[in-house]
Design a protein around this motif. Structure first.
Motif, PDB file in Angstrom:
ATOM      1  N   GLN A  20       0.825  -1.210   0.000  1.00 44.25           N
ATOM      2  CA  GLN A  20       0.000   0.000   0.000  1.00 44.25           C
ATOM      3  C   GLN A  20       0.864   1.267   0.000  1.00 44.25           C
ATOM      4  O   GLN A  20       0.358   2.373   0.147  1.00 44.25           O
ATOM      5  CB  GLN A  20      -0.912   0.009   1.237  1.00 44.25           C
ATOM      6  N   GLY A  21       2.201   1.090  -0.082  1.00 50.88           N
ATOM      7  CA  GLY A  21       3.115   2.233  -0.109  1.00 50.88           C
ATOM      8  C   GLY A  21       3.396   2.822   1.265  1.00 50.88           C
ATOM      9  O   GLY A  21       3.786   3.980   1.380  1.00 50.88           O
ATOM     10  N   LEU A  22       3.203   2.018   2.310  1.00 47.58           N
ATOM     11  CA  LEU A  22       3.408   2.484   3.675  1.00 47.58           C
ATOM     12  C   LEU A  22       4.441   1.615   4.384  1.00 47.58           C
ATOM     13  O   LEU A  22       4.736   0.501   3.948  1.00 47.58           O
ATOM     14  CB  LEU A  22       2.084   2.425   4.454  1.00 47.58           C
ATOM     15  N   ASP A  23       4.970   2.131   5.489  1.00 49.23           N
ATOM     16  CA  ASP A  23       5.875   1.372   6.348  1.00 49.23           C
ATOM     17  C   ASP A  23       5.105   0.926   7.579  1.00 49.23           C
ATOM     18  O   ASP A  23       4.364   1.718   8.170  1.00 49.23           O
ATOM     19  CB  ASP A  23       7.054   2.243   6.815  1.00 49.23           C
ATOM     20  N   LEU A  24       5.303  -0.312   7.988  1.00 51.81           N
ATOM     21  CA  LEU A  24       4.714  -0.815   9.219  1.00 51.81           C
ATOM     22  C   LEU A  24       5.640  -0.408  10.357  1.00 51.81           C
ATOM     23  O   LEU A  24       6.758  -0.901  10.462  1.00 51.81           O
ATOM     24  CB  LEU A  24       4.556  -2.339   9.168  1.00 51.81           C
ATOM     25  N   VAL A  37      -7.169  -5.410  21.838  1.00 54.14           N
ATOM     26  CA  VAL A  37      -7.064  -4.378  20.812  1.00 54.14           C
ATOM     27  C   VAL A  37      -5.748  -4.589  20.083  1.00 54.14           C
ATOM     28  O   VAL A  37      -4.692  -4.647  20.708  1.00 54.14           O
ATOM     29  CB  VAL A  37      -7.109  -2.959  21.418  1.00 54.14           C
ATOM     30  N   LEU A  38      -5.839  -4.726  18.765  1.00 56.20           N
ATOM     31  CA  LEU A  38      -4.648  -4.822  17.917  1.00 56.20           C
ATOM     32  C   LEU A  38      -4.427  -3.444  17.314  1.00 56.20           C
ATOM     33  O   LEU A  38      -5.250  -2.956  16.530  1.00 56.20           O
ATOM     34  CB  LEU A  38      -4.841  -5.858  16.806  1.00 56.20           C
ATOM     35  N   ARG A  39      -3.319  -2.789  17.732  1.00 58.27           N
ATOM     36  CA  ARG A  39      -2.988  -1.462  17.221  1.00 58.27           C
ATOM     37  C   ARG A  39      -1.855  -1.592  16.209  1.00 58.27           C
ATOM     38  O   ARG A  39      -0.796  -2.122  16.527  1.00 58.27           O
ATOM     39  CB  ARG A  39      -2.569  -0.542  18.363  1.00 58.27           C
ATOM     40  N   VAL A  40      -2.114  -1.096  15.005  1.00 64.90           N
ATOM     41  CA  VAL A  40      -1.128  -1.133  13.929  1.00 64.90           C
ATOM     42  C   VAL A  40      -0.808   0.314  13.562  1.00 64.90           C
ATOM     43  O   VAL A  40      -1.712   1.093  13.237  1.00 64.90           O
ATOM     44  CB  VAL A  40      -1.675  -1.899  12.703  1.00 64.90           C
ATOM     45  N   THR A  41       0.475   0.668  13.636  1.00 66.46           N
ATOM     46  CA  THR A  41       0.911   2.022  13.312  1.00 66.46           C
ATOM     47  C   THR A  41       1.654   1.988  11.982  1.00 66.46           C
ATOM     48  O   THR A  41       2.584   1.196  11.813  1.00 66.46           O
ATOM     49  CB  THR A  41       1.828   2.570  14.424  1.00 66.46           C
ATOM     50  N   VAL A  42       1.218   2.841  11.048  1.00 67.86           N
ATOM     51  CA  VAL A  42       1.813   2.906   9.719  1.00 67.86           C
ATOM     52  C   VAL A  42       2.223   4.346   9.413  1.00 67.86           C
ATOM     53  O   VAL A  42       1.715   5.285  10.021  1.00 67.86           O
ATOM     54  CB  VAL A  42       0.836   2.397   8.628  1.00 67.86           C
ATOM     55  N   ASP A  43       3.142   4.501   8.467  1.00 65.39           N
ATOM     56  CA  ASP A  43       3.588   5.831   8.065  1.00 65.39           C
ATOM     57  C   ASP A  43       4.263   5.724   6.701  1.00 65.39           C
ATOM     58  O   ASP A  43       4.483   4.617   6.199  1.00 65.39           O
ATOM     59  CB  ASP A  43       4.565   6.392   9.096  1.00 65.39           C
ATOM     60  N   SER A  44       4.607   6.856   6.120  1.00 67.88           N
ATOM     61  CA  SER A  44       5.386   6.883   4.882  1.00 67.88           C
ATOM     62  C   SER A  44       6.121   8.207   4.814  1.00 67.88           C
ATOM     63  O   SER A  44       5.878   9.108   5.617  1.00 67.88           O
ATOM     64  CB  SER A  44       4.488   6.715   3.652  1.00 67.88           C
ATOM     65  N   ASP A  45       7.003   8.326   3.844  1.00 72.28           N
ATOM     66  CA  ASP A  45       7.758   9.571   3.674  1.00 72.28           C
ATOM     67  C   ASP A  45       6.847  10.749   3.369  1.00 72.28           C
ATOM     68  O   ASP A  45       7.165  11.888   3.687  1.00 72.28           O
ATOM     69  CB  ASP A  45       8.798   9.422   2.561  1.00 72.28           C
ATOM     70  N   THR A  46       5.702  10.477   2.745  1.00 67.95           N
ATOM     71  CA  THR A  46       4.765  11.541   2.390  1.00 67.95           C
ATOM     72  C   THR A  46       3.595  11.625   3.364  1.00 67.95           C
ATOM     73  O   THR A  46       2.668  12.374   3.140  1.00 67.95           O
ATOM     74  CB  THR A  46       4.222  11.328   0.969  1.00 67.95           C
ATOM     75  N   GLY A  47       3.638  10.844   4.439  1.00 63.06           N
ATOM     76  CA  GLY A  47       2.551  10.826   5.409  1.00 63.06           C
ATOM     77  C   GLY A  47       1.455   9.866   4.974  1.00 63.06           C
ATOM     78  O   GLY A  47       1.528   9.235   3.924  1.00 63.06           O
ATOM     79  N   ALA A  48       0.447   9.742   5.801  1.00 61.99           N
ATOM     80  CA  ALA A  48      -0.671   8.848   5.506  1.00 61.99           C
ATOM     81  C   ALA A  48      -1.959   9.573   5.858  1.00 61.99           C
ATOM     82  O   ALA A  48      -2.240   9.819   7.024  1.00 61.99           O
ATOM     83  CB  ALA A  48      -0.531   7.560   6.311  1.00 61.99           C
ATOM     84  N   GLY A  80      -3.472   3.434  12.668  1.00 60.79           N
ATOM     85  CA  GLY A  80      -3.228   4.867  12.746  1.00 60.79           C
ATOM     86  C   GLY A  80      -1.792   5.208  12.402  1.00 60.79           C
ATOM     87  O   GLY A  80      -1.000   4.353  11.983  1.00 60.79           O
ATOM     88  N   THR A  81      -1.451   6.481  12.572  1.00 60.26           N
ATOM     89  CA  THR A  81      -0.101   6.975  12.314  1.00 60.26           C
ATOM     90  C   THR A  81       0.595   7.244  13.646  1.00 60.26           C
ATOM     91  O   THR A  81      -0.052   7.253  14.686  1.00 60.26           O
ATOM     92  CB  THR A  81      -0.147   8.263  11.468  1.00 60.26           C
ATOM     93  N   PRO A  82       1.907   7.484  13.619  1.00 56.93           N
ATOM     94  CA  PRO A  82       2.642   7.661  14.868  1.00 56.93           C
ATOM     95  C   PRO A  82       2.236   8.868  15.706  1.00 56.93           C
ATOM     96  O   PRO A  82       2.505   8.904  16.896  1.00 56.93           O
ATOM     97  CB  PRO A  82       4.098   7.821  14.414  1.00 56.93           C
ATOM     98  N   GLY A  83       1.640   9.876  15.123  1.00 56.15           N
ATOM     99  CA  GLY A  83       1.220  11.034  15.900  1.00 56.15           C
ATOM    100  C   GLY A  83       2.243  12.155  15.876  1.00 56.15           C
ATOM    101  O   GLY A  83       3.362  12.007  15.380  1.00 56.15           O
ATOM    102  N   ALA A  84       1.850  13.263  16.443  1.00 57.49           N
ATOM    103  CA  ALA A  84       2.659  14.487  16.369  1.00 57.49           C
ATOM    104  C   ALA A  84       3.959  14.387  17.153  1.00 57.49           C
ATOM    105  O   ALA A  84       4.992  14.868  16.701  1.00 57.49           O
ATOM    106  CB  ALA A  84       1.842  15.669  16.873  1.00 57.49           C
ATOM    107  N   GLU A  85       3.929  13.783  18.329  1.00 59.55           N
ATOM    108  CA  GLU A  85       5.125  13.715  19.170  1.00 59.55           C
ATOM    109  C   GLU A  85       5.772  12.342  19.071  1.00 59.55           C
ATOM    110  O   GLU A  85       6.064  11.699  20.072  1.00 59.55           O
ATOM    111  CB  GLU A  85       4.776  14.030  20.626  1.00 59.55           C
ATOM    112  N   ARG A  86       6.037  11.925  17.868  1.00 65.72           N
ATOM    113  CA  ARG A  86       6.553  10.583  17.639  1.00 65.72           C
ATOM    114  C   ARG A  86       7.953  10.407  18.192  1.00 65.72           C
ATOM    115  O   ARG A  86       8.774  11.321  18.183  1.00 65.72           O
ATOM    116  CB  ARG A  86       6.519  10.246  16.161  1.00 65.72           C
TER     117      ARG A  86
END
Length: 173
Positions: A20-24, A37-48, A80-86
């Motif tokens: 999907q063009g994202l990093d796990l 609860v299964l929490r999966v955090t994804v991100d990419s160089d261009t954001g998600a 979700g994504t890592p958030g602002a204070e990653r």
């Protein structure tokens, strides 16, 4: 063969997230009362954005439904994504944080708050804000000198693009 549930989940989900063009970035299984609860955090160089998150969430849900990696007990999937204070833990995190203000815990026990201006394989180029009207200073920091780094939230962050627009307006006036 993987032994932990987290490793099995990563083996199952990482190829799908990558397609999907994202990093796990992270997988966590937590118990909340009687449910899991299964929490999966994804991100990419261009954001998600939300659309990409929704797409990957549907794909992960389908993949999990066809496997038994979560067992037969009920669980909730949160993507979700890592958030602002990653927390910065990988080289790619530092590259993505270029231009951002970061709080560093240093190996010598000190602490430093500075803006990342560049990241390469050996370390970071930083701009350390000036104190009491002094000009910012430039500093080089090796990755080996960092024990922990976290992006800081800036409400009045200086945006380079808007500065360029303001400069052009001033020139025209």
């Amino acid at each position: 063969m993987s032994t932990t549930q987290s490793e099995r989940l990563r083996e199952l989900l990482e190829p799908l997230v990558s397609s999907q063009g994202l990093d796990l970035e992270e997988i966590a299984v937590d118990s909340v009362g009687r449910k899991r609860v299964l929490r999966v955090t994804v991100d990419s160089d261009t954001g998600a954005d939300l659309d990409r998150i929704a797409d990957v969430s549907r794909a992960l849900s389908a993949k999990l439904d066809e496997s038994d990696v979560m067992g037969s007990a009920e669980y909730t999937l949160e993507v979700g994504t890592p958030g602002a204070e990653r927390l910065l833990t990988e080289h790619r995190h530092y590259v993505r944080a270029t231009g951002r203000l970061v709080r560093f815990q240093l190996a010598d026990g000190g602490e430093l708050v500075a803006r990342i201006t560049a990241a390469d394989d050996d370390g970071l180029d930083l701009e350390v804000p000036g104190v009491k009207g002094r000009k910012p200073t430039v500093r080089r920091l090796a990755f080996d000198d960092i024990t922990r780094a976290r992006v800081q939230v800036e409400f009045n962050r200086k945006d380079d693009a808007s500065d360029d627009k303001n400069d052009k307006k001033e020139e025209e006036a």
